[in-house]
Design an enzyme around this catalytic site. Structure first.
Site, PDB file in Angstrom:
ATOM      1  N   HIS A  41      -1.433  -0.584  -8.363  1.00  0.00           N
ATOM      2  CA  HIS A  41      -2.511  -1.409  -7.784  1.00  0.00           C
ATOM      3  C   HIS A  41      -2.510  -1.364  -6.264  1.00  0.00           C
ATOM      4  O   HIS A  41      -3.472  -1.797  -5.614  1.00  0.00           O
ATOM      5  CB  HIS A  41      -2.455  -2.851  -8.296  1.00  0.00           C
ATOM      6  N   ASP A  89       1.619  -0.715 -14.329  1.00  0.00           N
ATOM      7  CA  ASP A  89       1.339  -0.754 -12.894  1.00  0.00           C
ATOM      8  C   ASP A  89       2.407  -0.026 -12.085  1.00  0.00           C
ATOM      9  O   ASP A  89       3.187  -0.640 -11.345  1.00  0.00           O
ATOM     10  CB  ASP A  89       1.215  -2.226 -12.431  1.00  0.00           C
ATOM     11  N   SER A 183       4.315  -6.002  -3.376  1.00  0.00           N
ATOM     12  CA  SER A 183       4.057  -5.176  -4.575  1.00  0.00           C
ATOM     13  C   SER A 183       4.696  -3.808  -4.405  1.00  0.00           C
ATOM     14  O   SER A 183       4.708  -3.245  -3.304  1.00  0.00           O
ATOM     15  CB  SER A 183       2.553  -4.992  -4.767  1.00  0.00           C
TER      16      SER A 183
END
Ligand SMILES: CC(C)CC(=O)Nc1cccc(-c2cccc(CN)c2)c1
Length: 232
Positions: A41, A89, A183
């Site tokens: 992402h 992800d 992330s």
């Protein structure tokens, strides 16, 4: 990282900063000399531009020995990843050349045994993600220690309500949490990378929305396959 503290410089020599035009976007970590693992992402809104990968850094701006920006030869998102959910992800980045390994740049082994980390295990997350709710970005690497919570609790109706698959894991997010820009970084438990930070519900520090990580062990074969097929 919310509620954490500055990491001891270069004690996490596997940490990578994924950058666009000199700006930190996401974390990542070195899993092999020429490969960094991060989150798919993180490519949202980059419209196909390749990241540059900063290795050996503690400060994002100050000159440091062994700090080096690498170009990326290829970015491979897991085929199952998409922007609508947090599934699969993962993003593999092949560096233009093998990273020069030293005291400040090292590979971090990841878990290959597909077994859940026990609830209450204390694990560590690190990153250059935002350190306040207002979105202040740190210059130096931050870290925070968080306990793993069971998938059953994480899937509770009042938490992530049955969206946590067996290929994900959660940590408590009360006050101390991962946040925007973290992330792609590793969740390290007992010195081994067990998970990769994913954005989840994109809120931080709220105990009703535990932090979510992609578990790495279920993807070991995919990771090995990509690295083998691209081997020069
Ligand atoms: C292109 C990407 C940087 C877009 C993005 O990820 N946005 C965003 C916004 C707010 C919170 C978060 C976020 C990340 C990691 C963990 C958590 C929650 N623990 C939230 C992530």
């Amino acid at each position: 990282i919310l509620g954490g503290y500055e990491a001891r410089p270069h004690l996490r020599p596997y940490m990578a900063s994924l950058q666009l035009d000199g700006q930190h976007v996401c974390g990542g970590f070195l899993i092999a000399e020429q490969w960094v693992l991060s989150a798919a992402h993180c490519t949202e809104g980059t419209n196909g531009k390749l990241f540059q990968v900063l290795l050996g850094a503690h400060s994002l701006t100050e000159p440091e020995p062994h700090k080096r920006l690498y170009r990326v030869r290829a970015q491979i998102a897991h085929p199952g990843s998409n922007i609508h959910n947090n599934r699969d992800d993962l993003l593999l980045l092949q560096l233009e050349e093998k990273a020069e390994l030293n005291a400040h740049v090292k590979v971090l082994p990841f878990q290959r045994e597909d077994r859940d980390v026990e609830a209450d295990t204390l694990c560590e997350a690190a990153g250059w993600g935002t350190v306040t709710h207002s979105g202040r970005r740190p210059d130096k690497l931050q870290q925070v220690e968080r306990p793993v919570i069971s998938r059953e609790l994480c899937n509770h109706r009042t938490r992530h309500d049955q969206t946590i698959t067996e290929k994900m894991m959660c940590t408590d997010s009360r006050k101390k949490d991962t946040c925007k820009g973290d992330s792609g970084g590793p969740l390290v438990c007992n010195g081994v990378a067990e998970g990769v930070v994913t954005a989840g519900s994109r809120v931080c520090g709220n105990y009703k929305k535990p932090a979510i990580y992609t578990r790495i062990a279920p993807y070991a074969a995919w990771i090995d396959g990509v690295m083998a097929s691209a081997a020069g």
